[in-house]
Design an enzyme around this catalytic site. Structure first.
Site, short mmCIF file in Angstrom:
data_model
loop_
_atom_site.label_atom_id
_atom_site.label_comp_id
_atom_site.label_asym_id
_atom_site.label_seq_id
_atom_site.Cartn_x
_atom_site.Cartn_y
_atom_site.Cartn_z
N CYS A 104 71.04 88.41 50.25
CA CYS A 104 70.24 89.19 49.16
C CYS A 104 70.96 89.07 47.73
O CYS A 104 70.34 89.56 46.76
CB CYS A 104 70.22 90.73 49.51
SG CYS A 104 69.60 90.83 51.33
N HIS A 142 60.84 93.32 48.03
CA HIS A 142 62.02 92.72 48.17
C HIS A 142 61.93 91.20 48.47
O HIS A 142 62.43 91.01 49.81
CB HIS A 142 62.86 93.50 49.13
CG HIS A 142 64.56 93.07 49.43
ND1 HIS A 142 65.22 92.16 48.51
CD2 HIS A 142 65.34 93.34 50.31
CE1 HIS A 142 66.52 91.71 48.77
NE2 HIS A 142 66.50 92.68 49.98
#
Lengths: 126, 381
Positions: free
Chosen positions: B81, B327
């Protein structure tokens, strides 16, 4: 797995700094000592660090179940499923015992059984 | 060494794009950022392209195939991430070194559907047999440690989702733009206690891009809309006794942010806004303390006080955050920098943090075995 067939869990401890890890790296992760941490056998008692009741998981996985992180008394930390408890009765520091099992009855391609483990409340028989 | 400036920044609306490739999404974001800077692809000296799931397909070169094959070097980045923050940081380093004057950092992702991750390797799936390896379970367990230590409540975790979903009603590029009152957040499907579905990040496709330039180039272009990169830090998870069995969101974030504050010569009290990695509502609570926005144990009181909502002392995730804006893994670390840039320029519209001069963007990435954190601090030039 001992020659007697009795399962046990191994951790690895650095002889130089005492750091404990769950697998054996080439050098100590904590102090970088080039002497690989050495295996030691851990006991089966510990205490809950944290937990969650899992209601949604990957496809095909039976829910709900309780996932927990447990600090064993000998210093190694393990993740495992806690069985036979009411999630409401769980708390940080709750003593638990590790119980070996057959990993859900799974078999390797050659037919050999797997050994798994889960946790129960300390003193609870299962 | 010259300062590094961001002169172009933009993103596409986050959502689902079944008919488009990740490279097409990245190319669209790259063109938006170039247009924002008043530059063309011919002005670029180098590209850093991030995609957690598509970096191995040479997504950067694929993006150039969409917008112009000028032959410039291209580095493809995958770092969980933190992929986007890593690409941005490498672009920063490249400009800072003096080798290049204009760099594109672009992140693009088409996320797999459903719960990310899943069993790897041979043998029976460990999921359910040896606890859970899903990301919601890991962040649930991390949140329960905070709850056990400080008495943080289910409602306090849920208020993070209420706040961030409220913020995204003012962001036309967010996946969701709908209020979710506390009762709705608490009543949505329980995924892993204490996380309900509305407390988990929105799994979407998306792309974001930023143009970084040298001081010389920034002066050439005019500094009126330029934003200076004051701090840039990337950290790998340091040894902690329970790591990696217990996800450690804290030590790696604290390591990265302390380095970024040191480089920038500022502290948390100097910040006007923060975009932090709210992959789950519990994570935002942990990061209030990790980033120094409040003292240890005070995060529950901080969300209750309203300080982190738009209009508060230190607004957090006014974009809607990962929970509501969405996301798209490899784009996230650039998208949160784009958000900071918009506020520092005073161009954030209805969600503008008034008078913003200094902002911080944070990401946390991890797999089942390792972690990474990236922090950037940006200042109105």
């Amino acid at each position: 797995m001992a020659e007697t067939g009795e399962p046990s869990i191994e951790g690895f401890r650095c002889a130089d700094c005492g750091a404990i890890m769950i697998d054996q790296p080439m050098a100590c992760r904590a102090c970088t000592s080039r002497t690989p941490p050495q295996a030691f056998r851990v006991g089966e008692r510990g205490r809950i660090v944290t937990w969650s009741t899992v209601l949604r998981s990957f496809p095909g996985v039976k829910t709900p179940f309780v996932s927990a992180i447990v600090d064993l008394d000998d210093g190694l930390t393990l993740k495992g499923t806690v069985r036979g408890v009411d999630p409401e009765s769980l708390g940080v520091g709750l003593p638990v015992s590790l119980v070996f099992d057959d990993a859900g009855g799974a078999r390797a391609p050659d037919g050999a059984p797997y050994v798994g483990f889960h946790f129960v409340k300390a003193g609870a028989a299962e | 060494m010259s300062d590094v400036y961001v002169v172009g920044a933009d993103l596409i609306r986050f959502g689902r794009y079944p008919d488009r490739t990740p490279a097409q999404l990245g190319a669209e974001a790259a063109l938006l950022a170039l247009d924002d800077a008043g530059l063309t692809v011919r002005d670029l000296d180098i590209v850093y392209a991030s995609s957690t799931f598509n970096a191995a397909s040479m997504i950067g070169q694929q993006i150039l195939k969409q917008i112009g094959q000028t032959g410039i070097p291209c580095v493809n980045v995958s770092n969980a991430c933190a992929s986007g923050a890593t690409a941005f940081r490498e672009a920063f380093v490249a400009i800072k070194s003096g080798l290049y004057d204009v760099a594109l950092a672009v992140g693009a992702e088409k996320n797999p559907k459903g719960l990310l991750g899943g069993p790897i390797g041979d043998g029976p799936s460990p999921e359910g047999l040896f606890g859970s390896g899903t990301t919601p379970a890991m962040f649930a367990e991390a949140g329960m440690i905070h709850a056990g230590k400080y008495g943080t409540t289910m409602e306090q975790f849920a208020q993070v989702a209420v706040k961030n979903h409220h913020h995204s009603t003012m962001n036309s590029k967010a996946m969701y733009q709908r209020e979710t009152p506390l009762e709705e957040v608490l009543a949505s499907e329980m995924i892993a206690t204490p996380l309900t579905k509305l407390m988990c990040s929105a799994n979407v496709d998306g792309a974001a891009a930023a143009i970084l330039v040298s001081e010389k180039k920034a002066r050439e272009l005019g500094l009126s809309r330029a934003v200076r990169v004051r701090g840039s830090a990337l950290a790998s998870d340091p040894y902690e006794p329970r790591n990696p069995v217990l996800l450690d969101a804290d030590s790696v974030t604290r390591l990265a942010v302390s380095k970024a504050y040191e480089m920038a010569g500022v502290g948390p009290n100097d910040l006007d806004l923060v975009e932090l990695h709210d992959c789950f509502a519990t994570a935002e609570i942990l990061h209030y303390e990790n980033l120094g926005l409040c003292g240890d144990g005070e995060a529950g009181a901080l969300i209750d006080s309203g300080a982190t909502a738009l209009g508060g002392r230190i607004p957090v995730n006014v974009s809607g955050g990962l929970l509501s804006k969405g996301h798209p893994i490899g784009a996230t670390g650039i998208a949160n920098i784009v958000e900071i840039v918009m506020h520092l320029r005073g161009e954030a519209g209805a969600r503008q943090v008034q008078g913003a001069r200094l902002g911080l963007a944070h990401v946390l990435g991890f797999s089942s075995v390792a972690g990474v954190a990236g922090v950037h601090i940006l200042e109105k030039a």
